[in-house]
Design a protein around this motif. Structure first.
Motif, PDB file in Angstrom:
ATOM      1  N   ALA A 192      29.565 -41.298  14.773  1.00  0.00           N
ATOM      2  CA  ALA A 192      29.601 -42.568  14.047  1.00  0.00           C
ATOM      3  C   ALA A 192      28.642 -42.536  12.856  1.00  0.00           C
ATOM      4  N   ALA A 193      27.480 -41.941  13.039  1.00  0.00           N
ATOM      5  CA  ALA A 193      26.503 -41.862  11.949  1.00  0.00           C
ATOM      6  C   ALA A 193      27.034 -40.997  10.806  1.00  0.00           C
ATOM      7  N   ILE A 194      27.710 -39.909  11.136  1.00  0.00           N
ATOM      8  CA  ILE A 194      28.284 -39.052  10.092  1.00  0.00           C
ATOM      9  C   ILE A 194      29.360 -39.831   9.329  1.00  0.00           C
ATOM     10  N   ARG A 195      30.192 -40.583  10.055  1.00  0.00           N
ATOM     11  CA  ARG A 195      31.224 -41.384   9.383  1.00  0.00           C
ATOM     12  C   ARG A 195      30.591 -42.428   8.461  1.00  0.00           C
TER      13      ARG A 195
ATOM     14  N   SER B 259      32.616 -36.948   4.656  1.00  0.00           N
ATOM     15  CA  SER B 259      33.989 -37.448   4.795  1.00  0.00           C
ATOM     16  C   SER B 259      34.936 -36.369   5.314  1.00  0.00           C
ATOM     17  N   SER B 260      34.551 -35.097   5.220  1.00  0.00           N
ATOM     18  CA  SER B 260      35.422 -34.020   5.704  1.00  0.00           C
ATOM     19  C   SER B 260      35.235 -33.754   7.207  1.00  0.00           C
ATOM     20  N   PHE B 261      34.255 -34.422   7.821  1.00  0.00           N
ATOM     21  CA  PHE B 261      34.036 -34.237   9.259  1.00  0.00           C
ATOM     22  C   PHE B 261      35.216 -34.815  10.025  1.00  0.00           C
ATOM     23  N   ASP B 262      35.766 -34.002  10.929  1.00  0.00           N
ATOM     24  CA  ASP B 262      36.903 -34.417  11.753  1.00  0.00           C
ATOM     25  C   ASP B 262      36.522 -34.227  13.212  1.00  0.00           C
ATOM     26  N   GLU B 263      36.275 -35.333  13.875  1.00  0.00           N
ATOM     27  CA  GLU B 263      35.843 -35.313  15.274  1.00  0.00           C
ATOM     28  C   GLU B 263      36.864 -34.644  16.180  1.00  0.00           C
ATOM     29  N   ALA B 264      38.130 -34.657  15.765  1.00  0.00           N
ATOM     30  CA  ALA B 264      39.180 -34.036  16.576  1.00  0.00           C
ATOM     31  C   ALA B 264      39.098 -32.512  16.520  1.00  0.00           C
ATOM     32  N   ARG B 265      38.494 -31.973  15.477  1.00  0.00           N
ATOM     33  CA  ARG B 265      38.418 -30.518  15.318  1.00  0.00           C
ATOM     34  C   ARG B 265      37.130 -29.917  15.869  1.00  0.00           C
ATOM     35  N   ALA B 266      36.040 -30.674  15.835  1.00  0.00           N
ATOM     36  CA  ALA B 266      34.755 -30.120  16.285  1.00  0.00           C
ATOM     37  C   ALA B 266      33.805 -31.260  16.643  1.00  0.00           C
ATOM     38  N   SER B 267      32.895 -30.962  17.548  1.00  0.00           N
ATOM     39  CA  SER B 267      31.862 -31.940  17.859  1.00  0.00           C
ATOM     40  C   SER B 267      30.938 -32.037  16.647  1.00  0.00           C
TER      41      SER B 267
END
Length: 185
Positions: A12-15, A66-74
């Motif tokens: 959530a913090a990264i988002r 914005s490129s962080f994808d929780e579905a791909r990696a923790s």
């Protein structure tokens, strides 16, 4: 805070950081700086270089959150990958004057994230526990959740429920016995 809650908080913090929230980036930094510094230091073997790379890591996180994808990696896996790649880039650029270990040593930097199999087992156990808590008396289940998940003391629970301390202890003890029987089935 358990590992799953920390993972969710970090995601959530990264988002939020992707939206320009500086306080969220500060939270990401506070939660991960020691680990990421360790990754950089292990690869670079130079404290000053590791500090410089760590700064670059958080600049990258700020720019690319914005490129962080929780579905791909923790979140920690994503952050460690950034730190590792930045440190290796620094090595390749010749920015580090001496190498104590070859660059291949970077491959041995462990990922602290649980294995997928462990996560599946943990989720199954959590679901089983939740199911068993739903099977026992609601008052007992609520007291057990408050005591063992929420961290409330028996005295606090007794006061909040308006019952004597001994009664609360008995209520929880009987609930735990029912819970154990359910989990052993």
């Amino acid at each position: 805070m358990d590992a799953e809650a920390r993972r969710k908080q970090l995601s959530a913090a990264i988002r939020r950081a992707a939206g320009g929230d500086r306080a969220a980036l500060r939270l990401v930094y506070d939660e991960t700086a020691a680990k990421l510094f360790g990754v950089c230091l292990r690869i670079l073997h130079d404290r000053s270089e590791a500090e410089d790379v760590l700064q670059e890591v958080y600049l990258t996180v700020w720019r690319k959150a914005s490129s962080f994808d929780e579905a791909r990696a923790s979140p920690i896996t994503w952050l460690v990958a950034i730190a590792r790649n930045r440190a290796i880039d620094r090595l390749r650029s010749g920015g580090v004057s001496r190498l104590a270990e070859p660059i291949e040593a970077a491959e041995t930097v462990s990922d602290p994230s649980p294995l997928a199999e462990d996560m599946v087992v943990s989720r199954q156990e959590q679901a089983r526990l939740a199911g068993c808590l739903n099977e026992i008396d609601k008052r007992q289940a609520d007291a057990i959740r408050s005591a063992f998940i929420g961290g409330a003391t028996y005295e606090e629970l007794a006061r909040a429920s308006g019952v004597p301390l001994g009664t609360m202890k008995s209520l929880i003890r009987r609930g735990l016995a029912k819970l154990r029987a359910c989990l052993e089935r």
